[in-house]
Design an enzyme around this catalytic site. Structure first.
Site, PDB file in Angstrom:
ATOM      1  N   GLU A  68       0.825  -1.202   0.000  1.00  0.00           N
ATOM      2  CA  GLU A  68       0.000   0.000   0.000  1.00  0.00           C
ATOM      3  C   GLU A  68       0.864   1.259   0.000  1.00  0.00           C
ATOM      4  OE1 GLU A  68      -4.139  -0.756   1.978  1.00  0.00           O
ATOM      5  OE2 GLU A  68      -2.615  -1.439   3.374  1.00  0.00           O
ATOM      6  N   GLU A 114      -4.196  -9.629   3.483  1.00  0.00           N
ATOM      7  CA  GLU A 114      -5.046  -9.435   4.669  1.00  0.00           C
ATOM      8  C   GLU A 114      -6.240 -10.381   4.705  1.00  0.00           C
ATOM      9  OE1 GLU A 114      -2.867  -5.504   4.206  1.00  0.00           O
ATOM     10  OE2 GLU A 114      -3.678  -7.071   2.908  1.00  0.00           O
TER      11      GLU A 114
END
Length: 568
Positions: free
Chosen positions: A112, A132
């Site tokens: 990210e 995730e």
């Protein structure tokens, strides 16, 4: 403690034009919550350094990063998660171009972060993933949106929902990375060469040019048809109307006092004017402004971002709008004997983007939270102060740093301290016949550190609760002064000296946690606004207590860093 550990090192090239940010936390470079916050702090420092032209993000571990310390995140206060997508995506907001050098794993929060960089270079052994989903979670720092823009929605959903890794060659083919280099040495050499090349460009590829290219590639265009054919809504007739007469040689046109009130313009029988009728003048000097305001029925217009909505809703019905943007004196901006002087007609965006504003770090922290960029391009700093909205950011900044506000009126000029300037909700010590001339913000000195945060339903909305903090330390690191101002919690900026509170927590292993008890007591004292549909009084007290502890701790850390570096 799982929340802490690791570091984000900031180094500069020999000529000072390239900044190297190095993630440092063992073999796999696990990103802790402390490291996330440090990323934002380091970029704030980089953006304040006008000599730096290019930024390189890298890691000193065997892998770029295997992701975040999930166990540590579970200890984070839920309110702190409002920063989750803000701190590690600081590269996207930086005014400098950012290059990511990736070797090995680039997972989770690491991906990210690099997706928010401008250019990504990697080695063939690199792997990319947002894993995730293996923990039943969705990436929360903007990776889902940025990945889908790069590789397409369908591919992004597949890799996010299945936690599948993207190999280096595939990342190159899909445009996630720009180049692959044989090994880490070759990668770092290529990155160094690229950074030096970009740093030599004149002007540097940053600021508006960088933002333009980024937005052009990531935002949808608005069809021209949605803008065409819209009638313009006006608040008054043009001043060239036959009913306007010359008031004086020094003033612009104004509606004649005895003339028929201007009629609302209509299209197909529908009124386009929502404000009550008013006259409009645009004086060329300050004396004429005071003449126009002498009857007490005029209203000053500078940026209009607060005034025009008030007029449109007919919450205000001034007889005359006095436009002060033609007064040259009110456009003054720059350093003065008392600090940074900002004239009444100076736009917020001008201050936000200027090098001079770096001398007042708290302004730089607060201005991005003021409305939206388009509003800051028209709104003025002094206009926000004069409007005195209890939930506005700039009044809180002025009170926290002890700004001075110069006012001109029938009795001459006078200077008011910010803490005596605000007397209630939307109410100041300025009379209807006065005009704010300028605001003067004291510049920071070595050993001073600042913090600013707010919670709002959406970015650009007025804050449900917010805080501005300032901490000063001596040469030995001891706290000599600490103060804060809350906003959105009372009928005016709520200022308090908190030196004893911060001094008592200054040597703790976790300063923020140590401050929370005192901050909660302070919240119970300061937060007196009534509850509404957006949050109860208790909810706002909870918000303020957490924000106050966090930003006082940040202010202390920055003050010690400022003292160590010898510069604000």
């Amino acid at each position: 403690m799982a929340l802490t550990g690791g570091d984000v090192l900031l180094e500069r090239s020999a000529d000072g034009r390239v900044a190297y940010l190095t993630l440092s936390h063992g073999k796999y470079t696990v990103v802790t919550w402390q490291m996330r916050q440090l990323v934002a702090d380091r970029f704030a420092e980089i953006d304040a350094d006008k000599d730096i032209r290019v930024v390189v993000v890298r890691s000193d571990g065997e892998h770029f990063t295997s992701g975040g310390d999930i166990a540590g995140f579970m200890e984070v206060d839920p309110i702190d998660f409002t920063d989750l997508g803000h701190n590690v995506t600081a590269p996207a907001r930086s005014t400098k171009p950012v290059i990511a050098a990736i070797d090995g794993y680039c997972f989770g929060v690491g991906l990210e972060m690099v997706l928010s960089c401008d250019i990504r270079l990697a080695t063939p052994r690199s792997q990319f993933a947002l894993p995730e989903m293996n923990l039943g979670m969705i990436p929360g720092s903007g990776g889902t949106q940025r990945l889908s823009r790069l590789i397409g929605l369908s591919r992004a959903k597949f890799h996010i929902m299945t936690a599948t890794r993207i190999q280096a060659q595939q990342a190159l083919d899909w445009g996630i990375v720009a180049e692959l280099h044989d090994d880490r040495d070759a990668l770092y050499a290529a990155v160094e060469q690229l950074a030096a090349k970009m740093a030599n460009f004149s002007p540097p590829p940053s600021g508006p040019r960088r933002r333009c290219s980024t937005r052009a590639s990531t935002r949808r265009s608005t069809p021209a048809s949605t803008w065409s054919g819209r009638p313009t809504r006006c608040c008054a007739r043009r001043t060239t109307s036959p009913r306007a007469s010359r008031r004086s040689a020094r003033s612009a046109s104004r509606s004649s006092p005895g003339a028929e009130p201007p009629r609302a313009q209509t299209i197909q029988g529908r009124s386009l004017v929502k404000a009550a009728p008013f006259a409009y003048v645009r004086p060329a000097d300050l004396d004429d402004v005071l003449d126009e305001l002498s009857g007490g029925d005029g209203k000053v217009l500078a940026g209009g971002q607060s005034l025009v909505p008030v007029l449109a809703m007919r919450l205000g019905r001034p007889a005359t709008l006095v436009d002060v943007t033609a007064v040259e004196e009110l456009h003054g901006y720059g350093a003065s004997a008392g600090g940074l002087r900002i004239g009444a007609a100076v736009r917020q965006r001008t201050v936000e983007r200027s090098a001079e504003a770096r001398a007042v770090p708290l302004l730089g922290l607060a201005l991005p939270f003021v409305g939206h960029r388009e509003l800051r391009s028209r709104g003025t700093v002094c206009g926000s102060l004069a409007h005195a909205d209890p939930a506005a950011e700039l009044p809180a900044v002025a009170c926290c740093v002890g700004a001075k506000i110069e006012v001109a009126g029938p009795g001459g000029r006078r200077t008011l301290g910010a803490r005596e300037f605000f007397v209630g909700a939307m109410t100041t010590a300025v009379t209807p016949e006065d005009v704010v001339v300028a605001a003067e913000f004291p510049v920071a000195a070595p050993g001073e550190g600042f913090g600013f945060a707010e919670i709002a339903r959406r970015h650009g909305d007025f804050a449900l609760a917010g805080v501005a903090t300032a901490v000063t330390v001596s040469e030995d690191g001891a706290v000599t002064d600490a103060r804060l101002t809350g906003f959105g919690i009372s009928d005016r900026p709520a200022f308090r000296e908190v030196t004893d509170l911060v001094r008592a927590a200054a040597d703790a292993d976790d300063v923020e946690r140590e401050l929370r008890g005192g901050a909660a007591e302070l919240a119970a004292e300061l937060v007196d606004t009534g509850g509404d549909t957006h949050g109860s009084t208790g909810y706002r007290r909870r918000l303020f207590g957490v924000l106050a502890a966090r930003e006082l701790a940040k202010g202390l850390r920055r003050a010690r860093g400022s003292r160590a570096s010898g510069r604000p």
